[in-house]
Design a protein around this motif. Structure first.
Motif, mmCIF file in Angstrom:
data_model
loop_
_atom_site.group_PDB
_atom_site.id
_atom_site.type_symbol
_atom_site.label_atom_id
_atom_site.label_comp_id
_atom_site.label_asym_id
_atom_site.label_seq_id
_atom_site.Cartn_x
_atom_site.Cartn_y
_atom_site.Cartn_z
ATOM 1 N N THR A 277 0.843 -1.187 0.000
ATOM 2 C CA THR A 277 0.000 0.000 0.000
ATOM 3 C C THR A 277 0.877 1.235 0.000
ATOM 4 O O THR A 277 2.082 1.159 0.286
ATOM 5 N N ALA A 278 0.278 2.377 -0.290
ATOM 6 C CA ALA A 278 1.022 3.643 -0.283
ATOM 7 C C ALA A 278 0.731 4.454 0.974
ATOM 8 O O ALA A 278 1.126 5.616 1.056
ATOM 9 N N SER A 279 0.076 3.857 1.979
ATOM 10 C CA SER A 279 -0.350 4.625 3.145
ATOM 11 C C SER A 279 -0.107 3.860 4.442
ATOM 12 O O SER A 279 -0.502 2.700 4.572
ATOM 13 N N GLU A 280 0.523 4.528 5.416
ATOM 14 C CA GLU A 280 0.680 3.947 6.749
ATOM 15 C C GLU A 280 -0.679 3.757 7.413
ATOM 16 O O GLU A 280 -0.885 2.818 8.177
ATOM 17 N N ASP A 281 -1.613 4.668 7.117
ATOM 18 C CA ASP A 281 -2.963 4.537 7.676
ATOM 19 C C ASP A 281 -3.632 3.254 7.191
ATOM 20 O O ASP A 281 -4.328 2.573 7.957
ATOM 21 N N ASP A 282 -3.433 2.925 5.911
ATOM 22 C CA ASP A 282 -4.000 1.683 5.384
ATOM 23 C C ASP A 282 -3.402 0.467 6.088
ATOM 24 O O ASP A 282 -4.106 -0.497 6.395
ATOM 25 N N LYS A 283 -2.104 0.511 6.325
ATOM 26 C CA LYS A 283 -1.442 -0.601 7.014
ATOM 27 C C LYS A 283 -2.025 -0.787 8.407
ATOM 28 O O LYS A 283 -2.306 -1.916 8.844
ATOM 29 N N THR A 284 -2.231 0.323 9.119
ATOM 30 C CA THR A 284 -2.813 0.257 10.463
ATOM 31 C C THR A 284 -4.248 -0.249 10.410
ATOM 32 O O THR A 284 -4.675 -1.053 11.248
ATOM 33 N N ARG A 285 -4.998 0.205 9.407
ATOM 34 C CA ARG A 285 -6.407 -0.202 9.280
ATOM 35 C C ARG A 285 -6.529 -1.708 9.064
ATOM 36 O O ARG A 285 -7.404 -2.365 9.638
ATOM 37 N N VAL A 286 -5.669 -2.278 8.226
ATOM 38 C CA VAL A 286 -5.708 -3.722 7.988
ATOM 39 C C VAL A 286 -5.482 -4.478 9.295
ATOM 40 O O VAL A 286 -6.172 -5.454 9.598
ATOM 41 N N ARG A 287 -4.518 -4.015 10.063
ATOM 42 C CA ARG A 287 -4.239 -4.653 11.359
ATOM 43 C C ARG A 287 -5.455 -4.592 12.276
ATOM 44 O O ARG A 287 -5.784 -5.573 12.984
ATOM 45 N N GLN A 288 -6.147 -3.482 12.276
ATOM 46 C CA GLN A 288 -7.325 -3.331 13.133
ATOM 47 C C GLN A 288 -8.463 -4.242 12.679
ATOM 48 O O GLN A 288 -9.176 -4.819 13.509
ATOM 49 N N VAL A 289 -8.637 -4.380 11.354
ATOM 50 C CA VAL A 289 -9.735 -5.208 10.834
ATOM 51 C C VAL A 289 -9.554 -6.662 11.244
ATOM 52 O O VAL A 289 -10.478 -7.296 11.772
ATOM 53 N N VAL A 290 -8.382 -7.230 11.015
ATOM 54 C CA VAL A 290 -8.187 -8.652 11.345
ATOM 55 C C VAL A 290 -8.021 -8.859 12.848
ATOM 56 O O VAL A 290 -8.340 -9.927 13.378
ATOM 57 N N GLY A 291 -7.537 -7.826 13.559
ATOM 58 C CA GLY A 291 -7.399 -7.953 15.006
ATOM 59 C C GLY A 291 -8.725 -8.104 15.707
ATOM 60 O O GLY A 291 -8.797 -8.627 16.831
ATOM 61 N N ALA A 292 -9.804 -7.644 15.048
ATOM 62 C CA ALA A 292 -11.140 -7.735 15.643
ATOM 63 C C ALA A 292 -11.817 -9.075 15.347
ATOM 64 O O ALA A 292 -12.917 -9.335 15.856
ATOM 65 N N VAL A 293 -11.179 -9.934 14.540
ATOM 66 C CA VAL A 293 -11.765 -11.242 14.215
ATOM 67 C C VAL A 293 -11.653 -12.170 15.417
ATOM 68 O O VAL A 293 -10.576 -12.311 16.017
ATOM 69 N N TRP A 294 -12.758 -12.830 15.759
ATOM 70 C CA TRP A 294 -12.753 -13.704 16.925
ATOM 71 C C TRP A 294 -11.791 -14.869 16.705
ATOM 72 O O TRP A 294 -11.745 -15.480 15.642
ATOM 73 N N GLY A 295 -10.997 -15.170 17.729
ATOM 74 C CA GLY A 295 -10.060 -16.286 17.677
ATOM 75 C C GLY A 295 -8.646 -15.908 17.320
ATOM 76 O O GLY A 295 -7.727 -16.712 17.489
#
Length: 352
Positions: free
Chosen positions: A64-82
């Motif tokens: 990606t071209a954005s640090e914000d996008d990198k952080t957002r991806v981490r937040q999305v999968v971090g919220a997955v149960w398990g």
């Protein structure tokens, strides 16, 4: 056997049973976590990243071209149960254009500095390449257009029409850059009046085929008299004196700036910021060793690094332009080691 002994035996038996149950189900749990994580990414509209599960631990990959996008991806999968932990391997690059080049996106770019235009990217076939070259010759003059397009499969529908819409309207701009990445057209630069800005933007948007989006950022140029007053001759001479005979140095075979060059660029950014009417053009060159496309890519990356260093030091983004020439315009013979060394260079030109 006494009661305590029986209790110990029972606990051990349960532990063994639990171990084999968990072991037997681990592949299923792993697959389920990986599937849910990738479904969460897709639901969030993130199609450029993937998640791989190892037990309850995830590894993320993508560009990606954005640090914000990198952080957002981490937040999305971090919220997955398990999910127990996330190793974020998302790579952040300098720009969306750089990301497209690395990931195989379909792209084209034109950089017009007010006197010459440089074209790069890919195109679906020879007729389209010829049509684009003829269009640019009509807009800017054939002698003012450099660079070319490589032929590659995978163009989105309407690519030729989108290219014509983005490039054909730029002849009236004082300077401009245009990129097409898949189905997104981005145009930025400077025009002489608000009316011209609005007319150009409307022309581009009106000519784009269905399914294409336009991002247009055009500024109105400062009047020539005001520019002359603010960018005094003394100020320009001071910057030219700083640039002359200074070499931009990189680590061998890489685009990493050496420490002394970073210090020089920080000093240059400070001086240029004090001359509002002055812009810097970063020109990158290589020798002829290796494939020409690889040389072009290296020069593109190096001028991008210099531009980023200047803007990081405080110089406004719209006051820095980059042009990559690859192995074109050598200053010495490529037949000798000193000549090749002289041809591997980054030059900074002062523009008003």
């Amino acid at each position: 056997m006494n009661r305590a002994g029986l209790l110990i035996v029972a606990v051990l038996a349960l532990a063994v049973l639990a171990f084999f149950c968990i072991r037997g189900h681990a592949p299923g749990i792993e697959a389920e976590i990986g599937q849910r994580s990738n479904e969460a990414l897709a639901a969030a509209g993130i199609d450029w990243a993937t998640a791989t599960a190892d037990g309850q631990n995830l590894t993320l990959e993508g560009i990606t071209a954005s640090e914000d996008d990198k952080t957002r991806v981490r937040q999305v999968v971090g919220a997955v149960w398990g999910v127990a932990s996330v190793a974020n391997g998302i790579r952040v690059v300098a720009s969306p254009l750089e990301a497209a080049k690395l990931t195989g996106g379909y792209w084209m770019a034109l950089d017009y500095d007010g006197s010459s235009a440089r074209l790069s990217g890919v195109t679906p076939d020879e007729p389209v390449r010829t049509a684009i070259r003829e269009l640019l010759a009509n807009v800017f003059g054939a002698e003012r257009v450099a660079g070319d397009l490589e032929i590659a499969a995978g163009a989105p529908a309407g690519w030729e029409a989108a290219a014509a819409a983005a490039l054909g309207a730029l002849g009236g701009a004082d300077r401009a850059t245009a990129t097409i990445i898949d189905t997104t057209v981005t145009v930025a630069g400077e025009v002489s009046s608000a009316a011209q800005r609005d007319e150009l933007a409307a022309a581009i948007r009106g000519a784009l085929p269905a399914g294409y989006a336009a991002e247009i950022d055009l500024s109105v140029a400062v009047a020539a008299a005001e520019t002359t007053a603010t960018a005094s001759a003394a100020c320009v001479r001071q910057i030219e004196g700083l640039v002359n005979d200074r070499h931009i140095l990189f680590d061998n075979g890489s685009r990493r700036l050496r420490t002394e060059s970073r210090r020089f660029l920080a000093e240059l950014a400070e001086q240029a910021a004090g001359c509002p009417g002055v812009r810097l053009q970063i020109n990158g060159y290589t020798d002829s060793s290796g494939p020409s496309q690889l040389n072009m890519t290296l020069s593109e990356r190096r001028v991008a690094v210099v531009s980023e260093a200047l803007t990081a030091a405080g110089l406004a983004f719209d006051r820095v332009a980059t042009v990559a020439y690859g192995e074109e315009q050598p200053t010495a013979s490529n037949g000798s080691t000193p000549g090749r060394r002289a041809n591997r260079r980054v030059e900074i030109a002062v523009r008003r």
